[in-house]
Design a protein around this motif. Structure first.
Motif, PDB file in Angstrom:
ATOM      1  N   CYS A  22       0.868  -1.178   0.000  1.00 37.76           N
ATOM      2  CA  CYS A  22       0.000   0.000   0.000  1.00 37.76           C
ATOM      3  C   CYS A  22       0.903   1.225   0.000  1.00 37.76           C
ATOM      4  CB  CYS A  22      -0.910   0.011   1.210  1.00 37.76           C
ATOM      5  SG  CYS A  22      -1.876   1.536   1.404  1.00 37.76           S
ATOM      6  N   VAL A  23       0.898   1.941  -1.113  1.00 37.61           N
ATOM      7  CA  VAL A  23       1.727   3.137  -1.244  1.00 37.61           C
ATOM      8  C   VAL A  23       0.880   4.363  -0.904  1.00 37.61           C
ATOM      9  CG1 VAL A  23       3.182   4.505  -2.764  1.00 37.61           C
ATOM     10  CG2 VAL A  23       3.091   2.023  -3.034  1.00 37.61           C
ATOM     11  N   THR A  24       1.404   5.224  -0.063  1.00 36.04           N
ATOM     12  CA  THR A  24       0.680   6.430   0.339  1.00 36.04           C
ATOM     13  C   THR A  24       1.233   7.648  -0.390  1.00 36.04           C
ATOM     14  OG1 THR A  24       2.143   7.085   2.154  1.00 36.04           O
ATOM     15  CG2 THR A  24       0.499   5.413   2.643  1.00 36.04           C
ATOM     16  N   SER A  25       0.382   8.655  -0.550  1.00 35.63           N
ATOM     17  CA  SER A  25       0.790   9.877  -1.244  1.00 35.63           C
ATOM     18  C   SER A  25       1.421  10.886  -0.299  1.00 35.63           C
ATOM     19  CB  SER A  25      -0.427  10.513  -1.927  1.00 35.63           C
ATOM     20  OG  SER A  25      -1.399  10.863  -0.962  1.00 35.63           O
ATOM     21  N   ARG A  26       1.451  10.554   0.982  1.00 33.59           N
ATOM     22  CA  ARG A  26       1.984  11.443   2.000  1.00 33.59           C
ATOM     23  C   ARG A  26       3.066  10.723   2.787  1.00 33.59           C
ATOM     24  NH1 ARG A  26      -2.332  13.838   6.145  1.00 33.59           N
ATOM     25  NH2 ARG A  26      -3.180  14.544   4.167  1.00 33.59           N
ATOM     26  N   ASN A  27       3.943  11.484   3.393  1.00 32.84           N
ATOM     27  CA  ASN A  27       4.952  10.909   4.282  1.00 32.84           C
ATOM     28  C   ASN A  27       4.269  10.000   5.304  1.00 32.84           C
ATOM     29  OD1 ASN A  27       6.839  10.352   6.251  1.00 32.84           O
ATOM     30  ND2 ASN A  27       7.668  12.426   6.299  1.00 32.84           N
ATOM     31  N   ILE A  28       4.589   8.733   5.249  1.00 33.19           N
ATOM     32  CA  ILE A  28       3.868   7.752   6.051  1.00 33.19           C
ATOM     33  C   ILE A  28       4.040   7.979   7.545  1.00 33.19           C
ATOM     34  CG2 ILE A  28       5.650   5.964   6.196  1.00 33.19           C
ATOM     35  CD1 ILE A  28       3.406   3.957   5.390  1.00 33.19           C
ATOM     36  N   THR A  29       5.145   8.601   7.945  1.00 26.97           N
ATOM     37  CA  THR A  29       5.367   8.837   9.371  1.00 26.97           C
ATOM     38  C   THR A  29       4.529  10.005   9.904  1.00 26.97           C
ATOM     39  OG1 THR A  29       7.274  10.249   8.945  1.00 26.97           O
ATOM     40  CG2 THR A  29       7.707   7.906   9.264  1.00 26.97           C
ATOM     41  N   SER A  30       3.829  10.699   9.002  1.00 29.62           N
ATOM     42  CA  SER A  30       2.943  11.777   9.435  1.00 29.62           C
ATOM     43  C   SER A  30       1.514  11.286   9.646  1.00 29.62           C
ATOM     44  CB  SER A  30       2.935  12.905   8.400  1.00 29.62           C
ATOM     45  OG  SER A  30       2.268  12.489   7.219  1.00 29.62           O
ATOM     46  N   ILE A  31       1.272  10.031   9.334  1.00 29.21           N
ATOM     47  CA  ILE A  31      -0.064   9.433   9.436  1.00 29.21           C
ATOM     48  C   ILE A  31      -0.181   8.727  10.788  1.00 29.21           C
ATOM     49  CG2 ILE A  31      -1.666   7.773   8.423  1.00 29.21           C
ATOM     50  CD1 ILE A  31      -0.247   8.305   5.721  1.00 29.21           C
ATOM     51  N   TYR A  32      -1.287   8.949  11.477  1.00 29.29           N
ATOM     52  CA  TYR A  32      -1.441   8.417  12.827  1.00 29.29           C
ATOM     53  C   TYR A  32      -1.330   6.893  12.855  1.00 29.29           C
ATOM     54  CZ  TYR A  32      -2.893  12.960  14.613  1.00 29.29           C
ATOM     55  OH  TYR A  32      -2.911  14.270  14.997  1.00 29.29           O
ATOM     56  N   ALA A  33      -1.954   6.250  11.928  1.00 24.50           N
ATOM     57  CA  ALA A  33      -1.899   4.791  11.879  1.00 24.50           C
ATOM     58  C   ALA A  33      -2.310   4.325  10.498  1.00 24.50           C
ATOM     59  CB  ALA A  33      -2.816   4.167  12.930  1.00 24.50           C
ATOM     60  N   MET A  34      -1.819   3.174  10.132  1.00 22.97           N
ATOM     61  CA  MET A  34      -2.182   2.529   8.874  1.00 22.97           C
ATOM     62  C   MET A  34      -2.716   1.137   9.200  1.00 22.97           C
ATOM     63  SD  MET A  34      -1.352   4.584   6.324  1.00 22.97           S
ATOM     64  CE  MET A  34      -1.434   3.401   4.979  1.00 22.97           C
ATOM     65  N   GLY A  35      -3.718   0.739   8.436  1.00 22.20           N
ATOM     66  CA  GLY A  35      -4.294  -0.569   8.704  1.00 22.20           C
ATOM     67  C   GLY A  35      -4.619  -1.324   7.434  1.00 22.20           C
ATOM     68  N   TYR A  93      -8.773  -7.093   0.056  1.00 18.82           N
ATOM     69  CA  TYR A  93      -7.984  -6.476   1.112  1.00 18.82           C
ATOM     70  C   TYR A  93      -7.832  -4.980   0.840  1.00 18.82           C
ATOM     71  CZ  TYR A  93      -6.892 -11.038   3.059  1.00 18.82           C
ATOM     72  OH  TYR A  93      -6.994 -12.274   3.654  1.00 18.82           O
ATOM     73  N   TYR A  94      -8.111  -4.192   1.862  1.00 19.12           N
ATOM     74  CA  TYR A  94      -8.095  -2.727   1.749  1.00 19.12           C
ATOM     75  C   TYR A  94      -7.072  -2.127   2.697  1.00 19.12           C
ATOM     76  CZ  TYR A  94     -12.673  -3.306  -0.501  1.00 19.12           C
ATOM     77  OH  TYR A  94     -13.710  -3.676  -1.335  1.00 19.12           O
ATOM     78  N   CYS A  95      -6.443  -1.100   2.213  1.00 17.60           N
ATOM     79  CA  CYS A  95      -5.538  -0.308   3.029  1.00 17.60           C
ATOM     80  C   CYS A  95      -6.310   0.905   3.555  1.00 17.60           C
ATOM     81  CB  CYS A  95      -4.361   0.135   2.153  1.00 17.60           C
ATOM     82  SG  CYS A  95      -3.089   1.049   3.002  1.00 17.60           S
ATOM     83  N   ASN A  96      -6.041   1.274   4.782  1.00 23.45           N
ATOM     84  CA  ASN A  96      -6.740   2.382   5.425  1.00 23.45           C
ATOM     85  C   ASN A  96      -5.736   3.270   6.138  1.00 23.45           C
ATOM     86  OD1 ASN A  96      -8.689   2.789   8.405  1.00 23.45           O
ATOM     87  ND2 ASN A  96      -9.008   3.914   6.511  1.00 23.45           N
ATOM     88  N   ALA A  97      -5.920   4.575   6.015  1.00 22.56           N
ATOM     89  CA  ALA A  97      -5.032   5.534   6.668  1.00 22.56           C
ATOM     90  C   ALA A  97      -5.828   6.426   7.611  1.00 22.56           C
ATOM     91  CB  ALA A  97      -4.317   6.387   5.631  1.00 22.56           C
ATOM     92  N   ASP A  98      -5.354   6.527   8.832  1.00 23.95           N
ATOM     93  CA  ASP A  98      -5.938   7.454   9.799  1.00 23.95           C
ATOM     94  C   ASP A  98      -5.059   8.694   9.811  1.00 23.95           C
ATOM     95  OD1 ASP A  98      -6.119   7.548  13.441  1.00 23.95           O
ATOM     96  OD2 ASP A  98      -7.086   8.797  11.921  1.00 23.95           O
ATOM     97  N   GLU A  99      -5.366   9.624   8.920  1.00 21.62           N
ATOM     98  CA  GLU A  99      -4.517  10.806   8.829  1.00 21.62           C
ATOM     99  C   GLU A  99      -4.988  11.958   9.702  1.00 21.62           C
ATOM    100  OE1 GLU A  99      -6.907  11.422   4.870  1.00 21.62           O
ATOM    101  OE2 GLU A  99      -6.514   9.768   6.245  1.00 21.62           O
ATOM    102  N   LYS A 100      -6.177  11.834  10.300  1.00 21.88           N
ATOM    103  CA  LYS A 100      -6.716  12.928  11.113  1.00 21.88           C
ATOM    104  C   LYS A 100      -6.766  12.601  12.597  1.00 21.88           C
ATOM    105  CE  LYS A 100      -9.531  14.596   7.265  1.00 21.88           C
ATOM    106  NZ  LYS A 100     -10.899  14.873   6.780  1.00 21.88           N
ATOM    107  N   GLY A 101      -6.453  11.371  12.938  1.00 20.91           N
ATOM    108  CA  GLY A 101      -6.451  11.011  14.345  1.00 20.91           C
ATOM    109  C   GLY A 101      -7.773  10.543  14.886  1.00 20.91           C
ATOM    110  N   TYR A 102      -8.710  10.217  14.010  1.00 21.78           N
ATOM    111  CA  TYR A 102     -10.027   9.758  14.453  1.00 21.78           C
ATOM    112  C   TYR A 102     -10.098   8.249  14.619  1.00 21.78           C
ATOM    113  CZ  TYR A 102     -11.692  14.453  13.300  1.00 21.78           C
ATOM    114  OH  TYR A 102     -11.876  15.801  13.251  1.00 21.78           O
ATOM    115  N   GLY A 103      -9.013   7.583  14.274  1.00 21.58           N
ATOM    116  CA  GLY A 103      -8.994   6.140  14.393  1.00 21.58           C
ATOM    117  C   GLY A 103      -9.137   5.469  13.048  1.00 21.58           C
TER     118      GLY A 103
END
Length: 121
Positions: A22-35, A93-103
């Motif tokens: 799962c490739v993200t368009s943003r710096n992955i370390t800036s994302i709260y969690a990935m699932g 299978y889906y990739c999910n990014a919590d970029e806002k901190g809502y879980g």
């Protein structure tokens, strides 16, 4: 929103292995969690594994002896490595990014388009 692109799914025989990416368009370390989630036909979407911003992995008990989640910060990519696959692992299978901190698993997060995995002989 973060754009997510999954790949790596396909048809595999029971006992085989796959690695989903799962490739993200943003710096992955800036994302709260990935699932990683999966949805089998006729079933609800379920969480399979997650990795925190700090890089701490967690895999659900039902697959933790066979699946692993990892991340490559330089490639902004999260991986789901699946070993000893079983027919019951068949799902999208889906990739999910919590970029806002809502879980994870919320509508406020970002989702990929999904990559299908079929385990069959």
């Amino acid at each position: 929103q973060v754009q997510l692109v999954e790949s790596g799914g396909g048809l595999v025989q029971p006992g085989g292995s796959l690695r989903l990416s799962c490739v993200t368009s943003r710096n992955i370390t800036s994302i709260y969690a990935m699932g990683w989630y999966r949805q089998a036909p006729g079933k609800q979407r379920e969480l399979v594994a997650l990795i925190s911003r700090a890089g701490t992995p967690n895999v659900v008990d039902s697959v933790k002896d066979r699946f692993a989640i990892s991340r490559d910060n330089f490639k902004n990519t999260v991986y789901l490595t699946m070993n000893d696959l079983k027919p019951e692992d068949t799902a999208v299978y889906y990739c999910n990014a919590d970029e806002k901190g809502y879980g994870l698993g919320t509508a406020e997060g970002s989702w990929g388009q999904g990559t299908p995995v079929t385990v069959s002989s």
